[in-house]
Design a protein around this motif. Structure first.
Motif, PDB file in Angstrom:
ATOM      1  N   GLY A 264      25.416  56.842  61.029  1.00  0.00           N
ATOM      2  CA  GLY A 264      26.591  57.678  61.277  1.00  0.00           C
ATOM      3  C   GLY A 264      27.789  57.263  60.448  1.00  0.00           C
ATOM      4  O   GLY A 264      28.633  58.100  60.097  1.00  0.00           O
ATOM      5  N   ALA A 265      27.895  55.977  60.105  1.00  0.00           N
ATOM      6  CA  ALA A 265      28.987  55.523  59.241  1.00  0.00           C
ATOM      7  C   ALA A 265      28.819  56.075  57.831  1.00  0.00           C
ATOM      8  O   ALA A 265      29.802  56.413  57.160  1.00  0.00           O
ATOM      9  CB  ALA A 265      29.047  54.002  59.224  1.00  0.00           C
ATOM     10  N   LEU A 266      27.565  56.158  57.359  1.00  0.00           N
ATOM     11  CA  LEU A 266      27.312  56.793  56.066  1.00  0.00           C
ATOM     12  C   LEU A 266      27.687  58.264  56.113  1.00  0.00           C
ATOM     13  O   LEU A 266      28.322  58.794  55.191  1.00  0.00           O
ATOM     14  CB  LEU A 266      25.842  56.628  55.679  1.00  0.00           C
ATOM     15  CG  LEU A 266      25.385  57.411  54.445  1.00  0.00           C
ATOM     16  CD1 LEU A 266      26.152  56.985  53.204  1.00  0.00           C
ATOM     17  CD2 LEU A 266      23.876  57.248  54.230  1.00  0.00           C
ATOM     18  N   VAL A 267      27.305  58.948  57.189  1.00  0.00           N
ATOM     19  CA  VAL A 267      27.653  60.362  57.345  1.00  0.00           C
ATOM     20  C   VAL A 267      29.173  60.538  57.284  1.00  0.00           C
ATOM     21  O   VAL A 267      29.688  61.429  56.588  1.00  0.00           O
ATOM     22  CB  VAL A 267      27.088  60.920  58.661  1.00  0.00           C
ATOM     23  CG1 VAL A 267      27.654  62.299  58.958  1.00  0.00           C
ATOM     24  CG2 VAL A 267      25.562  60.974  58.606  1.00  0.00           C
ATOM     25  N   GLN A 268      29.913  59.694  58.000  1.00  0.00           N
ATOM     26  CA  GLN A 268      31.371  59.804  57.990  1.00  0.00           C
ATOM     27  C   GLN A 268      31.932  59.535  56.601  1.00  0.00           C
ATOM     28  O   GLN A 268      32.916  60.170  56.184  1.00  0.00           O
ATOM     29  CB  GLN A 268      31.981  58.842  59.010  1.00  0.00           C
ATOM     30  CG  GLN A 268      31.737  59.228  60.461  1.00  0.00           C
ATOM     31  CD  GLN A 268      32.330  60.580  60.828  1.00  0.00           C
ATOM     32  OE1 GLN A 268      33.329  61.015  60.250  1.00  0.00           O
ATOM     33  NE2 GLN A 268      31.701  61.259  61.779  1.00  0.00           N
ATOM     34  N   GLY A 269      31.325  58.615  55.862  1.00  0.00           N
ATOM     35  CA  GLY A 269      31.755  58.376  54.498  1.00  0.00           C
ATOM     36  C   GLY A 269      31.546  59.596  53.612  1.00  0.00           C
ATOM     37  O   GLY A 269      32.401  59.943  52.786  1.00  0.00           O
ATOM     38  N   LEU A 270      30.410  60.268  53.785  1.00  0.00           N
ATOM     39  CA  LEU A 270      30.145  61.487  53.020  1.00  0.00           C
ATOM     40  C   LEU A 270      31.113  62.597  53.411  1.00  0.00           C
ATOM     41  O   LEU A 270      31.588  63.354  52.549  1.00  0.00           O
ATOM     42  CB  LEU A 270      28.700  61.937  53.242  1.00  0.00           C
ATOM     43  CG  LEU A 270      27.612  60.997  52.708  1.00  0.00           C
ATOM     44  CD1 LEU A 270      26.232  61.469  53.148  1.00  0.00           C
ATOM     45  CD2 LEU A 270      27.669  60.871  51.185  1.00  0.00           C
ATOM     46  N   VAL A 271      31.419  62.698  54.703  1.00  0.00           N
ATOM     47  CA  VAL A 271      32.406  63.688  55.156  1.00  0.00           C
ATOM     48  C   VAL A 271      33.763  63.408  54.504  1.00  0.00           C
ATOM     49  O   VAL A 271      34.454  64.323  54.035  1.00  0.00           O
ATOM     50  CB  VAL A 271      32.525  63.677  56.691  1.00  0.00           C
ATOM     51  CG1 VAL A 271      33.724  64.487  57.157  1.00  0.00           C
ATOM     52  CG2 VAL A 271      31.262  64.226  57.329  1.00  0.00           C
ATOM     53  N   GLN A 272      34.159  62.137  54.467  1.00  0.00           N
ATOM     54  CA  GLN A 272      35.435  61.769  53.856  1.00  0.00           C
ATOM     55  C   GLN A 272      35.456  62.144  52.378  1.00  0.00           C
ATOM     56  O   GLN A 272      36.433  62.732  51.888  1.00  0.00           O
ATOM     57  CB  GLN A 272      35.683  60.271  54.022  1.00  0.00           C
ATOM     58  CG  GLN A 272      36.991  59.791  53.400  1.00  0.00           C
ATOM     59  CD  GLN A 272      37.162  58.284  53.493  1.00  0.00           C
ATOM     60  OE1 GLN A 272      36.507  57.616  54.299  1.00  0.00           O
ATOM     61  NE2 GLN A 272      38.035  57.730  52.656  1.00  0.00           N
ATOM     62  N   LYS A 273      34.387  61.801  51.647  1.00  0.00           N
ATOM     63  CA  LYS A 273      34.327  62.119  50.227  1.00  0.00           C
ATOM     64  C   LYS A 273      34.383  63.622  50.004  1.00  0.00           C
ATOM     65  O   LYS A 273      35.113  64.111  49.120  1.00  0.00           O
ATOM     66  CB  LYS A 273      33.053  61.534  49.626  1.00  0.00           C
ATOM     67  CG  LYS A 273      32.872  61.830  48.146  1.00  0.00           C
ATOM     68  CD  LYS A 273      33.953  61.155  47.315  1.00  0.00           C
ATOM     69  CE  LYS A 273      33.786  61.445  45.836  1.00  0.00           C
ATOM     70  NZ  LYS A 273      34.794  60.749  45.011  1.00  0.00           N
ATOM     71  N   TYR A 274      33.641  64.352  50.779  1.00  0.00           N
ATOM     72  CA  TYR A 274      33.613  65.814  50.674  1.00  0.00           C
ATOM     73  C   TYR A 274      35.012  66.386  50.901  1.00  0.00           C
ATOM     74  O   TYR A 274      35.467  67.274  50.161  1.00  0.00           O
ATOM     75  CB  TYR A 274      32.616  66.352  51.692  1.00  0.00           C
ATOM     76  CG  TYR A 274      32.578  67.854  51.846  1.00  0.00           C
ATOM     77  CD1 TYR A 274      32.164  68.677  50.804  1.00  0.00           C
ATOM     78  CD2 TYR A 274      32.937  68.449  53.053  1.00  0.00           C
ATOM     79  CE1 TYR A 274      32.113  70.059  50.960  1.00  0.00           C
ATOM     80  CE2 TYR A 274      32.882  69.818  53.225  1.00  0.00           C
ATOM     81  CZ  TYR A 274      32.478  70.624  52.173  1.00  0.00           C
ATOM     82  OH  TYR A 274      32.432  71.989  52.346  1.00  0.00           O
ATOM     83  N   GLY A 275      35.717  65.860  51.887  1.00  0.00           N
ATOM     84  CA  GLY A 275      37.072  66.327  52.152  1.00  0.00           C
ATOM     85  C   GLY A 275      38.026  65.991  51.026  1.00  0.00           C
ATOM     86  O   GLY A 275      38.922  66.796  50.693  1.00  0.00           O
ATOM     87  N   GLU A 276      37.870  64.809  50.440  1.00  0.00           N
ATOM     88  CA  GLU A 276      38.731  64.430  49.320  1.00  0.00           C
ATOM     89  C   GLU A 276      38.562  65.362  48.135  1.00  0.00           C
ATOM     90  O   GLU A 276      39.499  65.571  47.352  1.00  0.00           O
ATOM     91  CB  GLU A 276      38.437  62.991  48.905  1.00  0.00           C
ATOM     92  CG  GLU A 276      38.894  61.953  49.921  1.00  0.00           C
ATOM     93  CD  GLU A 276      38.422  60.553  49.593  1.00  0.00           C
ATOM     94  OE1 GLU A 276      38.784  59.635  50.349  1.00  0.00           O
ATOM     95  OE2 GLU A 276      37.690  60.386  48.591  1.00  0.00           O
ATOM     96  N   LEU A 277      37.374  65.928  47.996  1.00  0.00           N
ATOM     97  CA  LEU A 277      37.114  66.881  46.908  1.00  0.00           C
ATOM     98  C   LEU A 277      37.538  68.304  47.263  1.00  0.00           C
ATOM     99  O   LEU A 277      37.352  69.222  46.460  1.00  0.00           O
ATOM    100  CB  LEU A 277      35.631  66.859  46.537  1.00  0.00           C
ATOM    101  CG  LEU A 277      35.118  65.567  45.894  1.00  0.00           C
ATOM    102  CD1 LEU A 277      33.611  65.620  45.697  1.00  0.00           C
ATOM    103  CD2 LEU A 277      35.808  65.316  44.558  1.00  0.00           C
ATOM    104  N   GLY A 278      38.072  68.482  48.472  1.00  0.00           N
ATOM    105  CA  GLY A 278      38.578  69.794  48.864  1.00  0.00           C
ATOM    106  C   GLY A 278      37.644  70.610  49.732  1.00  0.00           C
ATOM    107  O   GLY A 278      37.947  71.758  50.053  1.00  0.00           O
ATOM    108  N   GLY A 279      36.503  70.047  50.118  1.00  0.00           N
ATOM    109  CA  GLY A 279      35.557  70.793  50.946  1.00  0.00           C
ATOM    110  C   GLY A 279      36.019  70.913  52.389  1.00  0.00           C
ATOM    111  O   GLY A 279      36.752  70.056  52.904  1.00  0.00           O
ATOM    112  N   GLN A 280      35.559  71.967  53.052  1.00  0.00           N
ATOM    113  CA  GLN A 280      35.915  72.233  54.447  1.00  0.00           C
ATOM    114  C   GLN A 280      34.658  72.191  55.318  1.00  0.00           C
ATOM    115  O   GLN A 280      33.569  72.574  54.874  1.00  0.00           O
ATOM    116  CB  GLN A 280      36.574  73.610  54.585  1.00  0.00           C
ATOM    117  CG  GLN A 280      37.812  73.801  53.727  1.00  0.00           C
ATOM    118  CD  GLN A 280      38.969  72.924  54.185  1.00  0.00           C
ATOM    119  OE1 GLN A 280      39.236  72.816  55.383  1.00  0.00           O
ATOM    120  NE2 GLN A 280      39.656  72.309  53.230  1.00  0.00           N
TER     121      GLN A 280
END
Length: 564
Positions: A264-280
């Motif tokens: 789940g920590a990896l998932v949250q890291g991917l969510v963070q990266k995706y958000g930094e790139l502008g994804g919703q």
């Protein structure tokens, strides 16, 4: 006609292409990151209240943290590549396979995964990779170290030492061809498949994995040691092709890893990266229907136009990608007239992977002797081939079982209250197709849970478990069918047997609807955390080609692909 230059960040937002991704599993998040890096405006639609899909993480009121699904991380540079992406740096042609992090040695400790990964999540190596327990109480520690492996074979079955050397040689050849050279090949047409058939035949990679392993080992125990791994991606060792012997070398080359805080920590890291790139991301946004419009020309395929949510809201987009279950994506979210290839007959006839009963439990550690267990434990029952037959085709629950016992608090105590352990144990069971559909899991689930917990206590794996137990819950095939929306409750998508691999596995670019794509465990190359990341790169490449933005293709789009 040429594609709009969406690769440039200077293009106004109104001209950027839009993408909707159904599902926020690791495959969906990986694709979202890649599409954002390609210049798309991407929204991920998740029916649950948090990200992860099969990799959903549950936090309990009494202080436990449970990864609901995948726990084994391999090929950490796949993760590093995702975290290193930036807008307009799609890395679709970057080197895929750096040198081994092992360099002939076991990973002995420390942090792995690369400098960008460490900004989002901490990944550490696990040794041994697995402790494999046999029913007679003996065990085999698999850690990828050739010398230690030979020592254990000499103790367990010395007659198989020469066989191990031959297996090691031939499995390496399969790994080099099947993974290093063909790993990112999308088998979208028969010609692509036919090109590799001679090589696969020469490598003997099309016989079953168990049959391949049995050529080299006389010992039943070693046949199990070197074939069980496909069960962790939903494959029956008795029917998956021997190309999956590559898993042995994937693990041996780059090791087994764990994300501190759980997957789940990896998932949250991917969510963070995706958000930094502008994804919703939108949660509680289950997709009811994939919307289509007519293509140009009388015989043109329909074109993906967006989705309708369960709430009735309609969202428009240039492309739609499904990280959901392949069968239900077509059966439940597209009308029959739009499905000439992935029609009811084909989809319903496909064999689905087995399902699972997974028990999540917490127990006291203080006041009891330390456990003689490892982070990853494979506990094999008295039967192997017969049990696999029951799980994958018999649709019955036998008196015995095998299990994967995950004990992450040996590595990461933060997942449980102080002085406690958090664990889960995973038992392969039939899915709900055929005879398996006759199993009542409201009745069978609790009964099997009791048998498994009694086994762990009585066989000494977790002494005094009943008196130590502080938390208990479980999921059954009903969870996969209802909560995760998997057809017949499968846990890993279509079963990866020979006739459902490569070209015969669902395609990442839909054959039925222009602008519709698949990603994740149901698509090519298959299940498992590294494979779904590979799937995301495959699908991103196909999308880039279709929009004329891949650096290696002529700018433009396929005939008949409308971009107005």
């Amino acid at each position: 006609m040429t594609a709009d230059p969406i690769f440039s960040p200077t293009v106004p937002a109104r001209l950027r292409k839009t993408a909707l991704i159904i599902g926020s599993g690791i495959g969906g998040l990986s694709l979202g990151i890649r599409l954002q890096s390609l210049g798309f405006d991407t929204t991920i639609l998740e029916r649950l209240d948090a990200p992860g899909g099969r990799a959903y993480q549950k936090r309990t009121e009494d202080g436990y943290v449970f990864d609901m699904g995948p726990t084994v991380l391999t090929v950490p540079h796949f993760i590093e590549e995702l975290f290193a992406l930036e807008r307009d740096q799609a890395a679709l042609t970057a080197p895929d396979f750096p040198p081994s992090t092992l360099s002939g040695e076991r990973v002995k400790g420390g942090v792995s995964g690369g400098p960008r990964t460490s900004e989002y999540v901490q990944i550490v190596p696990i040794l041994p990779f697995y402790r494999i327990y046999f029913d007679d109480g003996t065990y085999f520690d698999y850690d990828g170290d050739p010398e230690r492996t030979r020592e254990q074979i000499a103790e367990l079955a010395p007659e198989d030492l020469d066989g191990y050397e031959a297996f090691n040689r031939d499995a390496r050849a399969i790994f080099e061809r099947g993974f290093l050279e063909l790993g990112y090949t999308h088998f979208g047409d028969p010609a692509t498949m036919l090109k590799v058939v001679p090589d696969l035949l020469q490598l003997d990679a099309v016989r079953t994995l168990f049959g391949f392993t049995s050529k080299y080992f006389q010992s039943d125990k070693l046949r199990q040691v070197f074939s069980f791994e496909t069960l962790l991606i939903g494959g029956n060792p008795l029917s998956v092709p021997a190309i999956y012997a590559m898993i042995h070398f994937v693990e041996k080359t780059w090791g087994i890893h764990y994300a501190l805080g759980g997957t789940g920590a990896l998932v949250q890291g991917l969510v963070q990266k995706y958000g930094e790139l502008g994804g919703q991301i939108r949660y509680g946004a289950g997709v009811e229907e994939i919307l289509t419009r007519s293509g140009a020309g009388r015989l043109a395929r329909p074109v993906a136009a967006g989705v309708r949510l369960a709430s009735g809201e309609e969202l428009q987009a240039d492309i739609v990608a499904s990280n959901g279950d392949w069968a239900n994506t077509y059966l439940k979210r597209l009308p029959s007239p739009a499905r000439r290839v992935n029609n009811d007959l084909r989809v319903r006839a496909a064999a689905q992977s087995m399902s699972l009963l997974v028990i999540y439990f917490g127990f006291r550690a203080e006041g009891y002797a330390p456990l003689d267990l490892r982070h990853h434990n494979i506990i094999l029952g008295p039967r192997y081939e017969e049990l696999l037959g029951e799980i994958f085709s018999g649709g019955v629950l036998g008196e015995d079982f095998s299990q994967y016992l995950h004990l992450p608090t040996l590595t990461d105590p933060t997942l449980a209250p102080a002085g406690h352990h958090a664990a889960y144990t995973l038992i392969p069971v039939p899915n709900k197709a055929g005879k398996g559909g006759g199993l009542d899991w409201e009745e069978e689930g609790p009964a099997l849970v009791r048998r498994v917990l009694d086994f762990l206590e009585q066989r000494g794996y977790i002494p005094h478990l009943a008196e130590r137990l502080t938390h208990l819950e479980w999921i059954t095939p009903d969870y996969f069918e209802q909560t995760l929306d998997s057809h017949v409750g499968n846990a890993f998508g279509p079963e990866p047997k020979l006739v459902q691999s490569a070209f015969f596995r669902p395609h990442n670019r839909s054959e039925d609807v222009t602008g519709l794509y698949m990603v994740g465990a149901s698509a090519q190359p298959g299940g498992g955390t590294p494979s779904v990341m590979m799937s995301a790169k495959m699908t991103a490449r196909l999308i880039a080609e279709d929009f004329g933005i891949h650096p290696e293709v002529v700018e433009g789009v396929p005939a008949g692909y409308p971009l107005e």
